[in-house]
Design an enzyme around this catalytic site. Structure first.
Site, PDB file in Angstrom:
ATOM      1  N   GLU A 120      90.175  61.602  51.410  1.00 25.37           N
ATOM      2  CA  GLU A 120      91.033  62.713  51.777  1.00 25.37           C
ATOM      3  C   GLU A 120      91.013  63.700  50.604  1.00 25.37           C
ATOM      4  OE1 GLU A 120      95.139  61.752  52.543  1.00 25.37           O
ATOM      5  OE2 GLU A 120      95.583  63.841  53.041  1.00 25.37           O
TER       6      GLU A 120
ATOM      7  N   ARG B 178      90.791  46.545  47.033  1.00 22.36           N
ATOM      8  CA  ARG B 178      90.871  47.733  46.180  1.00 22.36           C
ATOM      9  C   ARG B 178      90.610  47.358  44.749  1.00 22.36           C
ATOM     10  NH1 ARG B 178      93.740  51.939  48.351  1.00 22.36           N
ATOM     11  NH2 ARG B 178      94.234  53.196  46.547  1.00 22.36           N
TER      12      ARG B 178
ATOM     13  N   LYS C  57      96.145  58.828  43.723  1.00 22.66           N
ATOM     14  CA  LYS C  57      96.047  60.263  43.528  1.00 22.66           C
ATOM     15  C   LYS C  57      97.428  60.882  43.355  1.00 22.66           C
ATOM     16  CE  LYS C  57      93.261  60.438  47.030  1.00 22.66           C
ATOM     17  NZ  LYS C  57      92.375  60.822  48.127  1.00 22.66           N
TER      18      LYS C  57
HETATM   19  P1  ATP Z   1      94.800  56.948  46.581  1.00 26.20           P
HETATM   20  O1  ATP Z   1      95.807  55.942  46.969  1.00 26.20           O
HETATM   21  O2  ATP Z   1      94.314  56.824  45.182  1.00 26.20           O
HETATM   22  O3  ATP Z   1      95.209  58.341  46.900  1.00 26.20           O
HETATM   23  P2  ATP Z   1      93.382  56.723  48.986  1.00 26.20           P
HETATM   24  O4  ATP Z   1      93.032  55.401  49.532  1.00 26.20           O
HETATM   25  O5  ATP Z   1      94.476  57.487  49.597  1.00 26.20           O
HETATM   26  O6  ATP Z   1      93.535  56.592  47.438  1.00 26.20           O
HETATM   27  P3  ATP Z   1      91.206  58.183  50.062  1.00 26.20           P
HETATM   28  O7  ATP Z   1      90.777  59.525  49.646  1.00 26.20           O
HETATM   29  O8  ATP Z   1      91.810  58.032  51.384  1.00 26.20           O
HETATM   30  O9  ATP Z   1      92.141  57.657  48.923  1.00 26.20           O
HETATM   31  O10 ATP Z   1      90.046  57.119  49.865  1.00 26.20           O
HETATM   32  C1  ATP Z   1      88.692  57.293  50.186  1.00 26.20           C
HETATM   33  C2  ATP Z   1      88.036  55.952  50.225  1.00 26.20           C
HETATM   34  O11 ATP Z   1      88.101  55.344  48.950  1.00 26.20           O
HETATM   35  C3  ATP Z   1      88.743  55.039  51.186  1.00 26.20           C
HETATM   36  O12 ATP Z   1      87.804  54.326  51.948  1.00 26.20           O
HETATM   37  C4  ATP Z   1      89.530  54.119  50.298  1.00 26.20           C
HETATM   38  O13 ATP Z   1      89.681  52.873  50.904  1.00 26.20           O
HETATM   39  C5  ATP Z   1      88.660  54.067  49.040  1.00 26.20           C
HETATM   40  N1  ATP Z   1      89.480  53.777  47.872  1.00 26.20           N
HETATM   41  C6  ATP Z   1      90.546  54.466  47.420  1.00 26.20           C
HETATM   42  N2  ATP Z   1      91.085  53.860  46.341  1.00 26.20           N
HETATM   43  C7  ATP Z   1      90.315  52.766  46.092  1.00 26.20           C
HETATM   44  C8  ATP Z   1      90.354  51.732  45.124  1.00 26.20           C
HETATM   45  N3  ATP Z   1      91.281  51.693  44.173  1.00 26.20           N
HETATM   46  N4  ATP Z   1      89.412  50.761  45.185  1.00 26.20           N
HETATM   47  C9  ATP Z   1      88.452  50.805  46.126  1.00 26.20           C
HETATM   48  N5  ATP Z   1      88.366  51.735  47.068  1.00 26.20           N
HETATM   49  C10 ATP Z   1      89.280  52.718  47.069  1.00 26.20           C
HETATM   50 MG    MG Z   2      95.600  58.430  50.597  1.00 26.79          MG
END
Ligand code: ATP
Ligand code: MG
Length: 753
Positions: free
Chosen positions: A31, A258, A268
């Protein structure tokens, strides 16, 4: 690569074998609401890595369904990150918003199938009606609306005729499902907001659960990898794709753990807080765990990818130690970057008996790094050394310069301190020293013994630089928020001095000897003020601190695993049997036997290797040291080599095909690439040279280059023998057989002239 296949790769492999899909297509679906971090790097390396490995493709898709938080700036940061890590996405960057029209049609199809309805409960009521883990939910009275009414309301929602929150579109699934997510999940919500791509065309936006599976389907994704928190969403993913009667094949979702790292924050949202609150200097502040920060700090993309591979893919969440990331950085830089000298905390030394000027040849790389290159080091009467390398009242074990103890200037001469000059406040302003003309490095015949070599720079030719020294951003392992920030995470040193080669070099990364790895600051570096970021220290200083904590009294209680009040824990019966077998039957020394017997994984590994090649002491040695280290770092599951590979390695040493020194190099390579040791030796041309006719020319060269030492040796200074052997080994890149070298050097030196 022979790295064990993780469970995701096993699934892909099996699907291809069974012909479920012709080609693997994965996607990385961030995102665009913040800068990507190291967790995203893991997801990137899984999605792009798997696609690449199986000859498939990986899409980069911006999951832009929330107009309130998203921005084009983040899109650019995400693209940068993927590119920088060395991956290439399939075709153009994709956006969920590209599919808004298609998704809208799919939603109408569900309404017509009586599988979706417009609900008009408010947010609180929706929550209340959903029930709880222990109680069933209750369906909204609006769920009975006719297809026509639903279509009409849904259209008006789209046209912006209602306020935010007035209505939502929901799937009609099951309000009694044990999976709470299945209790009529929301598919669309009203958001009358400007979207950075679709502008004002939409007043409704699809929810993740609706948009994601369908975007995957539209793009022809085969394997949709996401993190564990989406496990319960999988049922919706399947329900939507199955109920819409789509043409096969369809994608399937698989979850992995994760990545979490200690001493930092990774969502983020929390990162945005630090950036917005001015606690750090933007998204690329080198202390953050964002990819942009890593890039700015000087981390290499290879080391990030290596790190992501080394931590593996698992189904259970865990926290990875920050030092493991730092280890990967160091490991990568060690083989790449030139060693140069930088004095961080300068003090002037005047060498009173040196006049004139010379340039000293100094290699950029130590003998164990297979890279070439050297520079000329200016040397004159005036130099800088580090304040810490001189002590008037040295503590016990201090090996550097003191009024009574000479020291070597690396690559140059040995000096001794004559006198100390102070300023009005009594601080040392300058050291007056003498040098020993016959002590020059490489041709030292002075016979003076020193305990260490220190770094230095020539005063006039050196250049003042600014250093930015980073430490961990948070002071505790599991930071809650800004209250846990480490106040010392950035230290700026304005008055360091580097040797001229650094300024004139095209390189951007260096090892400042004894100080750490540094990177030319990509934004602020300028001729008037050259700035370097510290990438990482040479050793893991946090491990030392932790060890110190462990051995001090405070945490003695937690340290009961091996030691009980300073006594070694007795061996169990089983361990004792092994220990006896190792010491008595296999004749291993008791220290090695003890290490093996106490660690079941190691013992098994050892026994397996022994079956392949029956040379117990040599195998035990490498298993109890190198293998043990890897096992501790990675765990048995993720070792990139097997017992038979270690047996092969030992066999090569035993046959004198490689030296033990080279064997270490081969082992490091095995850890990294998982390749066969014999292949590594072949590929890197590491075979030991035992053929005298090949070694003799090197011996001749070394003797010819050191005529004074030859003379000294022949006139009785037999201690110089080791010097010649060392030079020959070094010149051969560590490949000459030491036994043969010894014999040849002996022969040559003792020829009567
Ligand atoms: P955050 O919580 O840091 O904002 P998010 O999961 O909301 O992360 P996205 O932009 O939706 O972030 O994530 C893009 C991809 O990266 C998704 O498939 C998510 O599962 C993966 N991802 C995000 N954070 C991690 C992590 N700490 N370890 C592994 N994969 C991750
Ligand atoms: Mg998110």
């Amino acid at each position: 690569m022979k790295v064990k296949r993780d469970f995701l790769r096993k699934i892909v492999e099996e699907d291809l074998r069974l012909g479920k899909y012709k080609k693997v297509i994965t996607r990385f679906p961030p995102e665009p609401n913040g800068f990507p971090h190291i967790g995203h790097a893991k997801s990137i390396s899984i999605n792009f890595g798997i696609a690449k490995e199986f000859g498939g493709l990986c899409n980069l898709r911006m999951d832009d369904t929330n107009p309130t938080t998203e921005d084009i700036r983040y899109v650019e940061a995400l693209k940068d990150a993927v590119k920088w890590l060395g991956f290439e996405w399939n075709g153009d960057v994709k956006y969920t918003s590209d599919y808004f029209a298609q998704l809208y049609e799919y939603a109408k199809k569900l309404i017509k199938m009586k599988k979706a309805y417009v609900d008009s409960l408010n947010e609180d009521e929706i929550k209340e009606y959903r029930g709880s883990v222990t109680t069933h939910g209750k369906r909204s009275k609006y769920a009975n609306r006719s297809v026509e009414e639903n279509l009409y309301l849904f259209e008006k929602m789209k046209e912006g005729k209602f306020r935010d929150g007035e209505h939502v579109l929901r799937a009609k699934i099951d309000m009694t499902s044990p999976n709470m997510k299945m209790r009529d999940p929301l598919l669309y919500r009203i958001r009358r907001k400007y979207h950075f791509r679709t502008k004002d065309s939409w007043n409704i936006y699809p929810m993740y659960d609706f948009a994601h599976c369908l975007s995957d389907y539209i793009e022809g994704i085969t394997h949709s990898f996401c993190t564990l928190e989406f496990e319960n969403n999988r049922e919706i993913y399947d329900w939507i794709l199955d109920n819409l009667d789509l043409k096969s094949p369809r994608p399937y979702q698989y979850e992995f753990a994760r990545l979490n790292i200690n001493y930092t924050v990774m969502s983020k949202r929390k990162l945005l807080e630090l950036v917005k609150g001015g606690y750090v200097d933007g998204w690329d502040d080198p202390r953050l765990p964002t990819i942009a920060a890593f890039k700015r700090r000087g981390y290499t993309p290879e080391s990030i990818v290596n790190f992501c591979e080394s931590i593996g893919v698992a189904k259970a969440n865990s926290v990875v130690d920050m030092s493991q990331l730092e280890f990967s950085i160091r490991d990568d830089l060690n083989l790449k970057v030139p060693r140069v000298m930088c004095v961080v905390n300068p003090i002037k030394v005047t060498i009173e008996n040196y006049d004139g000027f010379e340039e000293i040849d100094a290699p950029f790389f130590p003998p164990d790094v297979p890279k070439e290159g050297s520079r000329k080091l200016p040397f004159s009467k005036e130099i800088y050394i580090d304040r810490d390398d001189f002590s008037e009242n040295p503590p016990k074990g201090y090996f550097r310069l003191t009024p009574f103890q000479p020291v070597r200037l690396k690559y140059a001469y040995i000096i001794s301190c004559q006198k100390v000059i102070r300023d009005a406040q009594g601080n040392i302003k300058e050291i007056v020293a003498r040098y020993y003309p016959d002590s020059k490095s490489g041709s030292d015949t002075s016979g003076i013994r020193v305990k260490s070599a220190i770094h230095w720079v020539e005063l006039k030719s050196s250049k003042r630089v600014e250093l930015r020294i980073y430490d961990r951003l948070f002071k505790c392992e599991n930071p809650k928020g800004v209250e846990d920030l480490n106040p010392n995470s950035l230290k700026i040193i304005k008055n360091a001095f580097v040797e001229p080669s650094v300024i004139n070099s095209n390189e951007v990364r260096f090892q400042f000897e004894r100080e750490g790895y540094f990177y030319k600051e990509p934004v602020d570096y300028c001729e008037a003020n050259p700035v370097f970021n510290k990438i990482v220290s040479l050793k893991d200083s946090w491990a030392k601190k932790a060890e110190f904590r462990q051995s001090s009294n405070i945490s003695k209680k937690t340290n009961t695993k091996e030691q009980i009040d300073g006594e070694v824990k007795p061996l169990t019966k089983e361990e004792q049997l092994l220990f006896d077998r190792y010491t008595q039957e296999l004749k291993l020394n008791s220290e090695v036997a003890n290490t093996l017997a106490r660690d079941k994984n190691l013992a098994i590994f050892f026994e397996e290797a022994l079956k392949e090649f029956d040379l117990a002491p040599a195998i035990a040695n490498i298993v109890s040291n190198e293998v043990a280290r890897e096992l501790k770092q990675k765990g048995a599951e993720r070792l990139s080599f097997e017992p038979k590979d270690i047996a092969k390695l030992v066999k090569m040493i035993d046959k004198e095909l490689i030296s033990t020194k080279i064997a270490k190099q081969v082992f490091e390579e095995m850890c990294k690439s998982g390749d066969d040791p014999e292949d590594i030796v072949k590929r890197k041309d590491l075979m030991q040279i035992s053929e005298p006719t090949l070694i003799l020319p090197i011996v001749d060269e070394v003797l010819a280059n050191n005529p004074i030492n030859v003379e000294k040796y022949r006139s009785g200074n037999k201690k110089l023998f080791g010097f010649f052997v060392g030079q020959v080994l070094k010149l051969s890149g560590g490949k000459a057989n030491p036994k043969v070298v010894n014999e040849l050097v002996e022969q040559k030196l003792n020829i009567k002239l």
